[in-house]
Design an enzyme around this catalytic site. Sequence first.
Site, PDB file in Angstrom:
ATOM      1  N   ALA A 210      -4.742  -1.175   4.161  1.00  0.00           N
ATOM      2  CA  ALA A 210      -3.575  -0.542   3.514  1.00  0.00           C
ATOM      3  C   ALA A 210      -3.670   0.966   3.680  1.00  0.00           C
ATOM      4  CB  ALA A 210      -3.526  -0.919   2.043  1.00  0.00           C
ATOM      5  N   ASN A 211      -2.739   1.700   3.093  1.00  0.00           N
ATOM      6  CA  ASN A 211      -2.823   3.161   3.079  1.00  0.00           C
ATOM      7  C   ASN A 211      -2.293   3.679   1.748  1.00  0.00           C
ATOM      8  OD1 ASN A 211       0.122   3.754   3.352  1.00  0.00           O
ATOM      9  ND2 ASN A 211      -0.190   2.591   5.243  1.00  0.00           N
ATOM     10  N   ARG A 212      -2.322   4.991   1.574  1.00  0.00           N
ATOM     11  CA  ARG A 212      -2.031   5.574   0.261  1.00  0.00           C
ATOM     12  C   ARG A 212      -0.549   5.808  -0.023  1.00  0.00           C
ATOM     13  NH1 ARG A 212      -6.893   7.115  -1.703  1.00  0.00           N
ATOM     14  NH2 ARG A 212      -8.446   7.704  -0.141  1.00  0.00           N
ATOM     15  N   SER A 213       0.324   5.333   0.840  1.00  0.00           N
ATOM     16  CA  SER A 213       1.748   5.590   0.607  1.00  0.00           C
ATOM     17  C   SER A 213       2.185   4.961  -0.723  1.00  0.00           C
ATOM     18  CB  SER A 213       2.563   4.981   1.750  1.00  0.00           C
ATOM     19  OG  SER A 213       3.924   4.984   1.409  1.00  0.00           O
ATOM     20  N   ALA A 276       5.132   3.872   5.639  1.00  0.00           N
ATOM     21  CA  ALA A 276       3.859   4.158   6.320  1.00  0.00           C
ATOM     22  C   ALA A 276       3.345   2.826   6.850  1.00  0.00           C
ATOM     23  CB  ALA A 276       2.879   4.778   5.342  1.00  0.00           C
TER      24      ALA A 276
END
Length: 400
Positions: A210-213, A276
Site C-alpha cells: 500500500a502507500n500513504r495516500s 496513488a
Amino acid sequence: MKNQRILLIIGGGIAAYKALELIRRAQDRGYEVTVVMTKAAAQFVTPLSVSTLAKGKLYANLFDPHEEMDVGHIRLSRQADIVVVAPATADLMAKMSHGLADDLASATLLANDRPVLIAPGMNPKMWDHPATRRNRAQLVEDGVHFIGPMSGEMAEANEAGTGRMAEPAMILDAIDGLLGPLRHGPLSGKHVLITAGPTHEPIDPVRYIANRSSGKQGYAIAAAAHAAGADVTLVSGPVQLGAPDGVRLVTVETARQMKHAVVEALPADIAILCAAVADWRTTQEADKKQKKDGSGKPPILELTENPDILLYVSREAEPRPELVIGFAAETDHLIEHATAKRQRKGCDWLVANDVSQEGVMGGDTNAVHLIRDQGIDAWPKADKQAVADRLVEEIIQHFQ
Ligand code: C5P
C-alpha cells in the site's frame, strides 16, 4: 463559481450540536454558510466552534454596533438564498408565527423575504402542545417549509415521541430540493470521473502492498466538482473518508479493479486521476498466509507492473475525455519530473505535488504546480479543499 448561500439560524435546543455537522456538510456540498445563534443556542454549543466552522461568519447580537455596521439584520437574510432554522425550538416557532423580533434571530426572520426551511427539535410534549400546533399551522400557511421532526428516543431519559430534529443529511437534502431549480452550476451536464486514494495489492490473504495516500485531495475535488453542478463518479481505493454528498462512489481495492471501474464509468467529459495507484503488484497472490519456514531466509516477492490507468484514459479511451488531468507526487526535481510525466502519460494538465513537504502525503494541505501547454503555475501551499476549489475553477474557465 458562485456558491449558494445559506443563512443558518441555530436555536437553543439540545439538537444545536448537530448544527456543527450541518455547517460542515453544507460546505462540503458547496454552500456558503452564515450563522446566527440565539442566546439560548450558546448554552448548547459554543460560539467559538460555530464561528470557526463558519469561517467567522457568525452573528449573535441585534444591538452590537459592530455587527450592525458590518452586515445588519436586514442585509443578513437578503444575502442568503435560503434561511434555515435548526433546531427550530418551540420558542422560535412561536416568535416566527407571531412576528416577534426582539433578538437578532427573530428580527432577521421577520425582515426576511427568502424561502425558509425549519427543522423543529423539541420535547414531544412541546411539539404536541396546542400552542405549538397553532404556530405550526400558521407557519405552514405563511409558506414556511418543514423538515422533521422525527420520532424516536429523545435526549431526556424515558422520553419518546415526535420531536427529534432531522439529521443534517436530511436537512441538506431538503435544502437541495428547495434550491434545486437554481442549482445549475457551471459544470452542469458534464460527467467528471475522479480516481482517489491508494490501491492495496495483496501479497497473501492478510498482507498487502500500500502507500500513504489518504484520498483527501481526490475527495475534495469530487465535492468541488459536484458543487459546480457536475455529475461526479469517484472511483476510490481504501480510505477513511465518507462519500462526498451527491457523488457516485465506486470503491475498489486493487489497481486492476480501479481500471475496471474506470472503464465501466467512461465516457466522461473530464477525467481527474489523482489516485496513488500502486505501480507494482505481486505476480502471484498466495492463497494462504505466508509463514516463516525457520530457514531464516525471507521469501522473495516477485513483482509485476500494474495497468497505468492515466495512460489508458489519455491515450486509448474512446471517446477520450475532453480534459484529462493527471497528478504526480514527486520528492525531488518536481518540475522536471512532472513535465516529463505529462508528456509520457499524454494528459492535458498535470498537477505536480511536492510530497517531500511535511504534511502533504496523508495531510490536509497541498503545495502544487499546475503544468499545462500555456505554462506552469505555482500555487501557494493551501488546504486540500482550497486546492480542489481552485482546480475546479480552472476547469470551469477552460470550458467557458
Ligand atoms: O507514474 P506515476 O504513478 O507517478 O503517475 C501519477 C499519475 O498517474 C497520477 O495521476 C495517477 O493517478 C496516475 N496513475 C494511474 N495508474 C497507474 C499509475 C499512476 O492512473 N498505474
